[in-house]
Motif scaffolding. Structure first.
Motif, PDB file in Angstrom:
ATOM      1  N   ALA A 137       3.140   3.534 -10.532  1.00  0.00           N
ATOM      2  CA  ALA A 137       1.859   3.657  -9.803  1.00  0.00           C
ATOM      3  C   ALA A 137       0.814   3.079 -10.199  1.00  0.00           C
ATOM      4  O   ALA A 137       0.422   2.063  -9.397  1.00  0.00           O
ATOM      5  N   LEU A 138       0.596   2.896 -11.369  1.00  0.00           N
ATOM      6  CA  LEU A 138      -0.256   2.322 -11.948  1.00  0.00           C
ATOM      7  C   LEU A 138      -0.063   0.559 -11.963  1.00  0.00           C
ATOM      8  O   LEU A 138      -1.070  -0.111 -11.405  1.00  0.00           O
ATOM      9  N   LEU A 139       0.947   0.337 -12.407  1.00  0.00           N
ATOM     10  CA  LEU A 139       1.438  -1.180 -12.274  1.00  0.00           C
ATOM     11  C   LEU A 139       1.239  -1.690 -11.065  1.00  0.00           C
ATOM     12  O   LEU A 139       0.766  -2.802 -10.786  1.00  0.00           O
ATOM     13  N   LEU A 150       0.802  -1.179  -0.062  1.00  0.00           N
ATOM     14  CA  LEU A 150       0.020  -0.014  -0.131  1.00  0.00           C
ATOM     15  C   LEU A 150       0.795   1.124  -0.017  1.00  0.00           C
ATOM     16  O   LEU A 150       0.640   2.229  -0.713  1.00  0.00           O
ATOM     17  N   ILE A 151       1.798   1.390   1.029  1.00  0.00           N
ATOM     18  CA  ILE A 151       2.774   2.483   0.941  1.00  0.00           C
ATOM     19  C   ILE A 151       3.549   2.635  -0.350  1.00  0.00           C
ATOM     20  O   ILE A 151       3.575   3.867  -1.016  1.00  0.00           O
ATOM     21  N   GLY A 152       4.014   1.475  -0.863  1.00  0.00           N
ATOM     22  CA  GLY A 152       4.854   1.479  -1.858  1.00  0.00           C
ATOM     23  C   GLY A 152       4.154   1.930  -3.386  1.00  0.00           C
ATOM     24  O   GLY A 152       4.507   2.964  -3.887  1.00  0.00           O
ATOM     25  N   ALA A 153       3.034   1.559  -3.475  1.00  0.00           N
ATOM     26  CA  ALA A 153       2.190   2.051  -4.571  1.00  0.00           C
ATOM     27  C   ALA A 153       1.773   3.666  -4.379  1.00  0.00           C
ATOM     28  O   ALA A 153       1.894   4.385  -5.258  1.00  0.00           O
ATOM     29  N   ALA A 154       1.406   3.872  -3.148  1.00  0.00           N
ATOM     30  CA  ALA A 154       1.070   5.523  -2.775  1.00  0.00           C
ATOM     31  C   ALA A 154       2.213   6.180  -3.059  1.00  0.00           C
ATOM     32  O   ALA A 154       2.094   7.432  -3.448  1.00  0.00           O
ATOM     33  N   TYR A 155       3.369   5.655  -2.498  1.00  0.00           N
ATOM     34  CA  TYR A 155       4.788   6.855  -2.868  1.00  0.00           C
ATOM     35  C   TYR A 155       4.804   7.155  -4.446  1.00  0.00           C
ATOM     36  O   TYR A 155       4.974   8.194  -4.784  1.00  0.00           O
ATOM     37  N   PHE A 156       4.753   6.041  -5.375  1.00  0.00           N
ATOM     38  CA  PHE A 156       4.645   6.472  -6.871  1.00  0.00           C
ATOM     39  C   PHE A 156       3.852   7.440  -7.338  1.00  0.00           C
ATOM     40  O   PHE A 156       3.955   8.172  -8.161  1.00  0.00           O
ATOM     41  N   GLN A 157       2.599   7.227  -6.813  1.00  0.00           N
ATOM     42  CA  GLN A 157       1.287   8.089  -6.926  1.00  0.00           C
ATOM     43  C   GLN A 157       1.817   9.708  -6.565  1.00  0.00           C
ATOM     44  O   GLN A 157       1.619  10.616  -7.239  1.00  0.00           O
ATOM     45  N   ALA A 158       2.241   9.599  -5.200  1.00  0.00           N
ATOM     46  CA  ALA A 158       2.605  10.890  -4.760  1.00  0.00           C
ATOM     47  C   ALA A 158       3.634  11.565  -5.427  1.00  0.00           C
ATOM     48  O   ALA A 158       3.844  13.023  -5.500  1.00  0.00           O
TER      49      ALA A 158
END
Length: 446
Positions: free
Chosen positions: A388-390, A373-381
Motif C-alpha cells: 500500500a505504501l509503495l 486509486l482503487i488498487g492502492a486503497a485495496y492493499f491498505q484495506a
C-alpha cells in the motif's frame, strides 16, 4: 456486532458501494466546493497574491491534519477487519488508540508550527510578496488543526461503522459554515486574509462538535476508560497502516514545496497562483472518484477480514468500473470548459490567460486514475502496509517529484504541467501490475 456492519458481508456489492460512496462523494463535494468558493472569494475580494498565499499555507495545515486522516484510515482498516472477524473488543481498543494518537501527534506539530512559522512558510514556498499574507493566513488556522485532525479520524471511523451519512453531514457542516463565515469575515467585516483564516478555523471546530456528538449518542462503538490503556502492539499495527496515508500526505507536501519554488522561479507569483487554481480543481473535479475510493475501503476491508475473497474481487472490479466512468466525464468537462472554469476564480488577466492550457495538461490522464486509486486503497484495506505504501507513493513520490525537478530544465514551466499526466500513466501501470498479481494468486483462495 451490529446488523448495520454485518450488511457489509451480505448485501449486494453495487448497493453497498452506492450506500457508502454517495454520502462520501457528497461530503467530499461539499468540502471541495468549500475550498473552491474560499479560493474564489479570496481571489476576487482580496487578489491573486492571496491565492498564492493559500497555495503555500494549505499544504502545511493539511500535512499536520493529515495525521488525523492517516490514523483514521489506517486505524479503520484494523477496525473493519476486527468487526469482520467478530472481535468487537479489538475494534473498541483501536478506536481509543486513534483518538489518543490523533490529538497527541497533531498537537506536537502545532507547537512546532507556531514557534517556527516563518521558517516553515518559507520552506513551503512563501517567497517575495507571498510571505506577508501567508503568515496572516497561517497562524489562526494552525490552532484549529487538532480539531480538523480529529474530524478526519472520526470521519473514517464513522464510515467503518457503515454510517457514512453522518460522515457526510460532518463534512457538509464544515463546508457550509466556512462559506457563510467567509462572507461575514471577508466581505462584511473586511478582515482580508485573516478573516478567511478565522472562517476556516471556526468551520473545523463546528465539524469537531458534530463528530463528538455522533460518537457520544449515535455510534455503536461505546468507549470506556479501560479502552484508553495504551497497547504497543496495537499502536504499531495502526501506525504501520497509517504511515501509508501519512507518507502520501508528506510526499504531497514535499511536492507542494518543490512546485511552489519551481513555479516561482519560472513565472513568479502569478505561476504560483495558477497552480493554486489547478490544485483546487484537482480536489473538486475528482470528488466522485475519491468518494468511490472511500466507499470501497470499508467493504473490501470487512470482507477481507471475513476471508470472503470473492466479494473482495467483486468490490474491486465494481469500484474501478464506476470510478473510471466518472473520471472520463471529469476529463471531458475540464477539456471543454477550461477557460470559463478559470475565469470564475479571478479577474487577473495573466492568470486567466495562463491557467486553461496548464489545467488541460494536468487532467490529461485522469480517465485512467481509477485503477491507481482503487488498487492502492485495496492493499491498505487488506492490511498489506508495504505494498500500500509503495503504490500510494508511486505517483507523487517516485514519478511526479523527479519529473518536476527534471523536465522544467528543458521545457520551462510547460515541463511542470506535462509531468502530471506522465506520472499518472506510469503509476497506473505499476498499480495495475500489482493488483493483477494479487487477484491472480491470493484472492483466488476461498
Amino acid at each position: 456486532m451490529s446488523i448495520t456492519s454485518t450488511d457489509l458481508a451480505n448485501k449486494d456489492i453495487k448497493q453497498l458501494l452506492f450506500r457508502q460512496s454517495v454520502p462520501a462523494s457528497i461530503g467530499i463535494l461539499f468540502m471541495t466546493v468549500n475550498v473552491l468558493i474560499d479560493t474564489i472569494f479570496v481571489g476576487r475580494w482580496i487578489g491573486a497574491l492571496a491565492i498564492a498565499a493559500l497555495s503555500v499555507v494549505m499544504p502545511i495545515t493539511f500535512f499536520i491534519s493529515s495525521m488525523g486522516m492517516a490514523i483514521g484510515i489506517g486505524g479503520s482498516s484494523v477496525l473493519s477487519r476486527a468487526l469482520g472477524k467478530g472481535n468487537r473488543e479489538k475494534a473498541l481498543n483501536t478506536f481509543a488508540h486513534q483518538i489518543m494518537m490523533t490529538f497527541g501527534i497533531a498537537s506536537l506539530f502545532v507547537i512546532i508550527g507556531f514557534f517556527f512559522s516563518e521558517e516553515v512558510l518559507f520552506a513551503f514556498g512563501a517567497n517575495g510578496d507571498i510571505m506577508a499574507p501567508a503568515k496572516e493566513f497561517f497562524l489562526p488556522i494552525l490552532f484549529a488543526v487538532p480539531f480538523q485532525a480529529f474530524c478526519m479520524t472520526g470521519n473514517n471511523v464513522i464510515r467503518a461503522e457503515d454510517k457514512s451519512r453522518h460522515a457526510m453531514v460532518a463534512m457538509i457542516i464544515s463546508a457550509v459554515s466556512n462559506i457563510i463565515l467567509d462572507i461575514v469575515f471577508i466581505k462584511v467585516l473586511n478582515l482580508g486574509v485573516f478573516g478567511a483564516a478565522l472562517a476556516t478555523s471556526f468551520s473545523f471546530f463546528l465539524c469537531f462538535l458534530y463528530i463528538l456528538w455522533f460518537f457520544i449518542y449515535k455510534s455503536e462503538l461505546k468507549l470506556e476508560l479501560k479502552h484508553f490503556v495504551f497497547h504497543k502492539k496495537l499502536a504499531r499495527e495502526i501506525l504501520s497502516l497509517s504511515f501509508v496515508t501519512f507518507a502520501r500526505q508528506g510526499v504531497i507536501s514535499i511536492l507542494a514545496i518543490i512546485l511552489n519554488h519551481t513555479l516561482y522561479a519560472e513565472g513568479g507569483e502569478h505561476a504560483v497562483a495558477v497552480y493554486g487554481i489547478i490544485s483546487r480543481m484537482l480536489m473538486f473535479a475528482l470528488f466522485p472518484v475519491l468518494g468511490i475510493t472511500q466507499g470501497f475501503m470499508p467493504i473490501a476491508g470487512y470482507n477481507y477480514g471475513a476471508e470472503n475473497y470473492s466479494r473482495v474481487r467483486e468490490t474491486i472490479f465494481t469500484s474501478i468500473k464506476y470510478a473510471a466512468l466518472f473520471a472520463v466525464i471529469v476529463f471531458i468537462v475540464v477539456l471543454t470548459f477550461a477557460k470559463p472554469i478559470v475565469s470564475v476564480f479571478t479577474t487577473d488577466a495573466v492568470v486567466i490567460a495562463d491557467t486553461p492550457g496548464a489545467l488541460r495538461w494536468v487532467f490529461a490522464a485522469s480517465p485512467i486514475i481509477a485503477v491507481q486509486l482503487i488498487g492502492a486503497a485495496y492493499f491498505q484495506a487488506a492490511g498489506k502496509a508495504t505494498k500500500a505504501l509503495l503504490l500510494t507513493l508511486s505517483k507523487q513520490g517516485f514519478f511526479l517529484i523527479p519529473l518536476v525537478l527534471i523536465l522544467p530544465q528543458f521545457f520551462g514551466i510547460f515541463g511542470v504541467w506535462v509531468s502530471f499526466p506522465i506520472a499518472d500513466v506510469l503509476s497506473t501501470i505499476v498499480t495495475g501490475l500489482f493488483l493483477r498479481q494479487e487477484m491472480t494468486h491470493h484472492l483466488k483462495k476461498e
